[in-house]
Design a protein around this motif. Structure first.
Motif, short mmCIF file in Angstrom:
data_model
loop_
_atom_site.label_atom_id
_atom_site.label_comp_id
_atom_site.label_asym_id
_atom_site.label_seq_id
_atom_site.Cartn_x
_atom_site.Cartn_y
_atom_site.Cartn_z
N LEU A 72 0.83 -1.21 0.00
CA LEU A 72 0.00 0.00 0.00
C LEU A 72 0.87 1.26 0.00
O LEU A 72 0.55 2.24 -0.68
N GLU A 73 1.95 1.23 0.75
CA GLU A 73 2.87 2.38 0.76
C GLU A 73 3.47 2.60 -0.62
O GLU A 73 3.61 3.74 -1.08
N SER A 74 3.81 1.49 -1.29
CA SER A 74 4.37 1.58 -2.64
C SER A 74 3.34 2.16 -3.61
O SER A 74 3.68 2.96 -4.49
N GLU A 75 2.07 1.79 -3.42
CA GLU A 75 1.02 2.28 -4.30
C GLU A 75 0.81 3.79 -4.10
O GLU A 75 0.60 4.53 -5.07
N VAL A 76 0.90 4.26 -2.86
CA VAL A 76 0.79 5.70 -2.61
C VAL A 76 1.91 6.46 -3.32
O VAL A 76 1.68 7.53 -3.91
N ASN A 77 3.11 5.89 -3.28
CA ASN A 77 4.23 6.53 -3.99
C ASN A 77 3.99 6.57 -5.49
O ASN A 77 4.31 7.56 -6.16
N ARG A 78 3.41 5.50 -6.04
CA ARG A 78 3.10 5.47 -7.47
C ARG A 78 2.07 6.54 -7.82
O ARG A 78 2.17 7.19 -8.87
N ILE A 79 1.07 6.69 -6.96
CA ILE A 79 0.02 7.69 -7.21
C ILE A 79 0.61 9.09 -7.22
O ILE A 79 0.30 9.91 -8.10
N GLU A 80 1.47 9.37 -6.27
CA GLU A 80 2.09 10.69 -6.21
C GLU A 80 2.96 10.95 -7.45
O GLU A 80 2.92 12.04 -8.02
N LYS A 81 3.70 9.94 -7.86
CA LYS A 81 4.53 10.08 -9.05
C LYS A 81 3.67 10.29 -10.30
O LYS A 81 3.97 11.12 -11.16
N ALA A 82 2.57 9.52 -10.39
CA ALA A 82 1.67 9.65 -11.54
C ALA A 82 1.04 11.04 -11.57
O ALA A 82 0.91 11.66 -12.64
N TYR A 83 0.65 11.54 -10.41
CA TYR A 83 0.04 12.87 -10.33
C TYR A 83 1.01 13.94 -10.83
O TYR A 83 0.63 14.85 -11.58
N GLN A 84 2.27 13.81 -10.46
CA GLN A 84 3.26 14.78 -10.90
C GLN A 84 3.45 14.77 -12.42
O GLN A 84 3.87 15.76 -13.01
N GLU A 85 3.12 13.65 -13.05
CA GLU A 85 3.27 13.53 -14.50
C GLU A 85 2.20 14.31 -15.26
O GLU A 85 2.43 14.75 -16.39
N ILE A 86 1.00 14.52 -14.67
CA ILE A 86 -0.14 15.01 -15.46
C ILE A 86 -0.95 16.12 -14.78
O ILE A 86 -2.05 16.43 -15.24
N TYR A 87 -0.43 16.77 -13.74
CA TYR A 87 -1.27 17.69 -12.98
C TYR A 87 -1.39 19.08 -13.61
O TYR A 87 -2.19 19.90 -13.15
N THR A 88 -0.63 19.38 -14.66
CA THR A 88 -0.79 20.65 -15.38
C THR A 88 -0.92 20.37 -16.87
O THR A 88 -0.58 19.29 -17.35
N GLU A 89 -1.41 21.37 -17.60
CA GLU A 89 -1.59 21.21 -19.04
C GLU A 89 -0.26 20.90 -19.74
O GLU A 89 -0.18 20.02 -20.60
N GLU A 90 0.78 21.61 -19.36
CA GLU A 90 2.08 21.41 -19.98
C GLU A 90 2.59 19.98 -19.76
O GLU A 90 3.07 19.32 -20.68
N LYS A 91 2.46 19.52 -18.51
CA LYS A 91 2.93 18.17 -18.20
C LYS A 91 2.07 17.12 -18.91
O LYS A 91 2.58 16.10 -19.38
N ARG A 92 0.75 17.37 -18.97
CA ARG A 92 -0.13 16.42 -19.67
C ARG A 92 0.23 16.30 -21.15
O ARG A 92 0.23 15.22 -21.72
#
Length: 408
Positions: A72-92
């Motif tokens: 579960l801890e690993s999954e939280v880290n994955r979610i945070e990393k994924a969010y950083q990939e797509i949280y703005t228009e430029e990054k998306r």
């Protein structure tokens, strides 16, 4: 192992769902809320498990809970990393471009697979499962296969007509460019005609229920070969030198080895299908790579009885024989997860059959980032060393040690 979900899926949504939102600011908010929601659910579950762990006394249950908490801890880290990939228009935009390239690569691989496969169903853009008589009538399957054959041939013939028109246009050119262009177009037409013949041959194998029943046993060998064969990764230039040392011993020496608990050369394991396998370490293949590094891989004789047939194959891998053994006091397997991965994965009948296409190289059982065991087939140096040894032995058996045997 490789993460199969993209960033949108990891945070609990999809790229299509995000694309339906008109304003970029609203997309940002939607993505943030999705990632926060899924993290909250996971952290709530993690807290519950930590409370359970506090009053659990059974050691195995404690280990299981700790493993789930880690996951579960690993999954939280994955979610945070994924969010950083797509949280703005430029990054998306940057991420979507990368995703599109990956999808195109997958489509190209599928197209190439259909161009080179020997599987008649795949050549006709279907599968054996879709042509199962238990799911629909044989006559309906016959019609679908005939329509697919006709459609594919029609598409190819139309493509040939377009290329022939291009040849007629190219004939009006002058100089070397004219001949190069015509040669290229004629080559492409020849390849398309080959594909048409492949389609016709494939259809002839599966056009009726009776022919499909005859073909399906043959297909099993084709599918195993296509699943396991790794000869395309063979790099002979990666390996400068190979040397094989036999560890074969006589019965007296075997008895002495059994008494020597520090050095275990053979174990007996049982697969889930009930078949018992004797696994003997019979040799060591040492190799020097192009970087002048020396490594090694072990040779094992795998003996078992399948049906009424006794099978003996030599295969190359590196096994932890201690993990495959049983605790002398409790009788329990030393490492159950590793044992299962070896017995039912690496040494499954399908894997043993498929590895013969790689000169006996089985791959390795390794842990992934989630601490789970899986089979890794693409160690290029190990594969190349095994195949190089096989080539040498095939060309020249004079240098083999007296009494050395290699069943393939």
């Amino acid at each position: 192992m490789k993460e199969n979900r993209n960033a949108y899926e990891i945070i609990g949504t999809s790229r299509e769902a995000v694309s339906r939102i008109k304003k970029e600011q609203d997309k940002n908010m939607f993505i943030m809320q999705k990632s926060q929601d899924i993290k909250r659910r996971i952290l709530r579950r993690k807290t519950e498990l930590e409370e359970r762990l506090h009053y659990t006394e059974d050691e195995q249950q404690k280990l299981d809970i700790e493993h789930e908490i880690y996951r579960l801890e690993s999954e939280v880290n994955r979610i945070e990393k994924a969010y950083q990939e797509i949280y703005t228009e430029e990054k998306r935009n940057a991420y979507d471009a990368s995703l599109n390239a990956m999808f195109q690569s997958i489509r190209d691989e599928i197209r190439e697979e259909r161009r080179t496969t020997n599987n008649a169903y795949k050549i006709l853009y279907t599968s054996r499962d879709r042509c199962d008589d238990r799911l629909q009538s044989p006559l309906k399957i016959d019609t679908q296969l005939r329509d697919m054959r006709n459609g594919l041939i029609k598409n190819h013939q139309e493509r040939i007509e377009l290329l022939e028109n291009e040849i007629n246009v190219a004939k009006n050119n002058v100089g070397n460019k004219k001949f190069r262009e015509i040669t290229r177009l004629e080559g492409e037409i020849a390849m398309i005609k080959e594909q048409i013949e492949r389609i016709k041959d494939a259809y002839a194998k599966v056009e009726t229920r009776e022919k499909r029943q005859e073909y399906d046993p043959e297909l099993q060998d084709i599918e195993i070969r296509e699943k396991y064969e790794m000869t395309q990764y063979y790099r002979p230039d990666y390996i400068r030198q190979v040397a094989y040392e036999s560890l074969e011993i006589n019965e007296k020496e075997k008895l002495e080895q059994r008494k020597d608990k520090k050095r275990k050369l053979a174990v007996t394991i049982t697969r889930d299908d009930g078949i018992e396998l004797t696994v003997e370490r019979i040799g060591l293949l040492a190799y020097r790579d192009f970087q002048n590094m020396i490594s090694s891989i072990d040779a094992y004789r795998i003996t078992r009885t399948v049906g009424e047939e006794k099978k003996r194959d030599v295969r190359y891998t590196n096994l932890n024989m201690g993990y495959l053994s049983r605790n002398p006091k409790t009788g329990e397997i030393q490492n159950k997860a590793y044992y299962d991965a070896v017995a039912n994965g690496l040494l499954s009948e399908e894997s043993l059959q498929g590895s013969k296409y790689n000169a006996g190289y089985l791959g390795e059982v390794l842990k992934d980032k989630d601490d789970r065991y899986g089979i890794y087939l693409k160690d290029i140096k190990e594969l190349s060393a095994v195949m190089k040894l096989h080539e040498i032995k095939s060309k020249d058996t004079v240098n083999e040690k007296k009494g050395e045997t290699h069943e393939q």
